[in-house]
Design an enzyme around this catalytic site. Sequence first.
Site, PDB file in Angstrom:
ATOM      1  N   CYS A   1       6.163  11.670  -7.941  1.00  0.00           N
ATOM      2  CA  CYS A   1       6.027  12.982  -8.786  1.00  0.00           C
ATOM      3  C   CYS A   1       4.824  12.513  -9.716  1.00  0.00           C
ATOM      4  CB  CYS A   1       7.103  13.183  -9.389  1.00  0.00           C
ATOM      5  SG  CYS A   1       6.656  14.838 -10.567  1.00  0.00           S
TER       6      CYS A   1
ATOM      7  N   HIS B   1       0.726  -1.310   0.099  1.00  0.00           N
ATOM      8  CA  HIS B   1      -0.074  -0.117  -0.038  1.00  0.00           C
ATOM      9  C   HIS B   1       0.835   1.435  -0.020  1.00  0.00           C
ATOM     10  CE1 HIS B   1      -3.717  -2.450   1.766  1.00  0.00           C
ATOM     11  NE2 HIS B   1      -3.655  -2.551   0.483  1.00  0.00           N
TER      12      HIS B   1
END
Length: 237
Positions: A117, A109
């Site tokens: 980015c 996760h």
Amino acid sequence: MGFRRLVILTGAGISAESGLGTFRDKDGLWTRYNLEDVATPQGFARDPAFVHEFYNARRRGLREAQPHAAHQALARLEAAAPTGSVLLVTQNVDDLHERAGSRNLIHMHGELTKVRCDACETVAEHRDDLSTGSVCGHCGGAGFMRPHIVWFGEMPMMMDEIYAALDACDLFVSIGTSGTVYPAAGFVEHVRRRRRAHTVELNLDPSEGHSLFAERRYGAASAIVPEFVDRLLAEGI
């Protein structure tokens, strides 16, 4: 008889004793925050500053948290076992397993201590606060930085590697999980179909899928996980 290939799944319950909040308990994070506001791409698009502050607060809290006996026991198990025979798969985004010494680890996760980015997809270590003005160190783009977290509606990370390990394992252990979040909640059923892997649940209370496990032990993770690891090591893993 010892086991040769182990997959250990950990969830929020193992980090709760370190002071990190769980999500689904009666006082969990999702009782105080709307998950659609802080844990979805749509929520981030609507109010990135609010989402950044949510994760900034969690990042600050992580600095104060320390690994406990369960994290340390799993690191001890990995160190004692043949190289590569123990894979730790965690649903947690904290770095407590790493700080305890675990190395063969998948964060399915994502990781709270990293950023990504959205412009160039570069992932970088980042332990300070993020804002809408944060600039990517690779492409220089401002406003594209986001927590390296898998949000609802996004695909968990390294699933091919996880399922390959589940297919090869002869012991699957689930620690501190609610048994409600997929795909992780389906791992025990995936392993059970192979019929030759032993399955164990170690949890504070029975999970939603507790009946699917061949062996079940309940109590604080800091107590029952070291006991279980000691037993495995005594059996000669």
